[in-house]
Enzyme design. Sequence first.
Site, mmCIF file in Angstrom:
data_model
loop_
_atom_site.group_PDB
_atom_site.id
_atom_site.type_symbol
_atom_site.label_atom_id
_atom_site.label_comp_id
_atom_site.label_asym_id
_atom_site.label_seq_id
_atom_site.Cartn_x
_atom_site.Cartn_y
_atom_site.Cartn_z
ATOM 1 N N ARG A 74 0.699 -1.364 -0.350
ATOM 2 C CA ARG A 74 -0.314 -0.017 0.142
ATOM 3 C C ARG A 74 0.943 1.380 -0.111
ATOM 4 N NH1 ARG A 74 -4.956 -0.836 0.650
ATOM 5 N NH2 ARG A 74 -6.140 -2.640 1.230
ATOM 6 N N ASP A 135 -13.798 -4.024 -3.803
ATOM 7 C CA ASP A 135 -14.901 -2.887 -3.463
ATOM 8 C C ASP A 135 -15.694 -2.415 -4.009
ATOM 9 O OD1 ASP A 135 -13.753 -3.766 -1.093
ATOM 10 O OD2 ASP A 135 -12.573 -0.855 -0.375
ATOM 11 N N HIS A 179 -15.355 -0.535 2.749
ATOM 12 C CA HIS A 179 -15.025 0.751 3.758
ATOM 13 C C HIS A 179 -15.680 1.229 3.855
ATOM 14 C CE1 HIS A 179 -11.335 0.031 1.492
ATOM 15 N NE2 HIS A 179 -11.397 1.431 2.242
ATOM 16 N N GLU A 230 -17.738 -3.001 6.360
ATOM 17 C CA GLU A 230 -16.946 -2.583 6.931
ATOM 18 C C GLU A 230 -17.185 -1.641 7.557
ATOM 19 O OE1 GLU A 230 -13.049 -4.325 6.120
ATOM 20 O OE2 GLU A 230 -13.392 -3.038 4.632
#
Length: 370
Positions: A74, A135, A179, A230
């Site tokens: 990341r 996602d 998220h 989440e």
Amino acid sequence: MTKSIGILTSGGDSPGLNAAIRGVGKSALNHYGMQLIGFRDGFRGLMENRFMRMEAGDLSDILTRGGTLLGTSRDKPHRMPVGGKVQDMTDVIVGNYHDNHLDVLVCLGGGGTQKNALRLKEKGLNIITLPKTIDNDVALTDITFGFDTALGIATDAIDRLHSTAHSHHRIIVVEIMGHRAGWLALGAGIAGGADVILIPEIPYTVESVAEAIRERSRRGKSFSIVAIAEGALSVHEHAEQLEAQKKKEGKKKEGKKTEPEVASETQYAEKTVRLAKQLELLTGLEARITILGHLQRGGIPSAADRLLATRLGTACSDLIDKGHYGVMVAARGDSTKAVALEEVAGKVKTVPPDHPWVQSARNIGTSLGD
Ligand code: F6P
């Protein structure tokens, strides 16, 4: 002149990354006669100049493999932990790009990668990105690769949770990744027949969730499955988040430094546990939690993800052949579209509250907790 392509995978791994590397690589090598250099562990590998020259043999037998053969991280070029300090390593990355005589750098990643790619484009590098993430929250593409596989895994999990929840007359709260956007929880929740689906885009109240469960009990259904993304927030938490965002923007305007806020997995899990406990109190039913976590990102990619990653990958090589850089290769129907990085960077594709999936969920009587 033979073109030389650098390729890296950045951000959380996602099923279909190897299929995409193969798609870019095979068409670049076999069809266009280009060269391919794979950088390891995302932007960190490019900064540390760790790479592998990729030949046809490196691209064989990887289509069905999960994860990424290049490794990922990341790390961001402009904020990279090096020697115990977070440093701006952009110039080193730009230097390595030129030292390796690259004509283009292909970055496979999600929302964060699009921003980092744009920064490198602004430094004069030729960049093309491909949208990946389970996602499905990258803007301006119909879909990202990884999503379909994760959707299958999460749906299968909900299917399996049904029989045990039913047998014990329990509530099972199943936490699903996502998220910022609720595509995965919403999609899997609908496909798996969850009774309640909670997503970041639609703040919930615990009372509304509890009432949906009590209503099921009144109808003789003594178990319930609650699928929670989440990043789903209660109305109260949502208001707090808006307040915190306002403060952050205020600070930014004053030229003060702000830190990126990233909730940890533990924080998400704590919220899920808290919700399950509250539901026990409000419904009188026993509750259990299941956190699907990284299971959703692992293993072999679905056929749909392999197909998507391959066609985005080959479209990427077509663009390289034409010298069309500074873009993300987006999926548009059966075709692809080159979208300027400036248009996509910094945007998040969230679920519109009136999206057809939301309407369908409501129409079949699924509670969205609002
Ligand atoms: O961005 C993809 C994603 O899988 C999110 O759904 C999840 O919140 C996050 O990555 C987890 O990241 P990590 O693997 O770094 O803990």
